[in-house]
Design a protein around this motif. Structure first.
Motif: not given
Ligand code: CU
Length: 112
Positions: A44-48, A68-69, A92-93, A103-108
């Motif tokens: 979990x965090x910011x995409x940057x 922990x994140x 973002x995560x 490859x697109x393994x991201x979420x929000x």
């Protein structure tokens, strides 16, 4: 009160669900299951920040880290990550195993 969300990770480089919402100040227990045949993680965090982290992992592929994140799971494993969403906005995560985020393994998470 703690809300519970279940997220599964698959080798198709997807989180299911890839989006969920939370209230500002809410603590969410995220149950994460790796349904694939290779390791995955949920960070979990910011995409940057995560792009920097992904770069660091490419340079140190055997780096062991437990923060922990994030949660790293071997195939078939399940565990929980507890996270308090403080402020309204998008969080973002992503999976930072080399190549997965790309490859697109991201979420929000939409924090209201
Ligand atoms: Cu992954």
């Amino acid at each position: 009160m703690t809300k519970t969300i279940k997220v599964s990770m698959k080798d198709t480089m997807t989180f299911t669900p890839s989006q969920f919402s939370a209230d500002a100040g809410e603590t969410v227990r995220i149950f994460v299951k790796n349904e694939g045949k290779i390791p995955h993680e949920l960070v979990i965090g910011s995409l940057d920040n995560m792009k920097n982290h992904a770069e660091m992992m490419r340079q140190m592929p055997n780096m062991q880290h437990q923060e922990s994140n994030m949660i790293t799971l071997q195939p078939g494993q399940m565990s929980a990550l507890i996270w308090k969403f403080d402020e309204p906005g998008d969080v973002d995560f992503a999976c930072l195993i080399p190549g997965h985020m790309e490859a697109g393994m991201v979420g929000k998470v939409s924090v209201n």
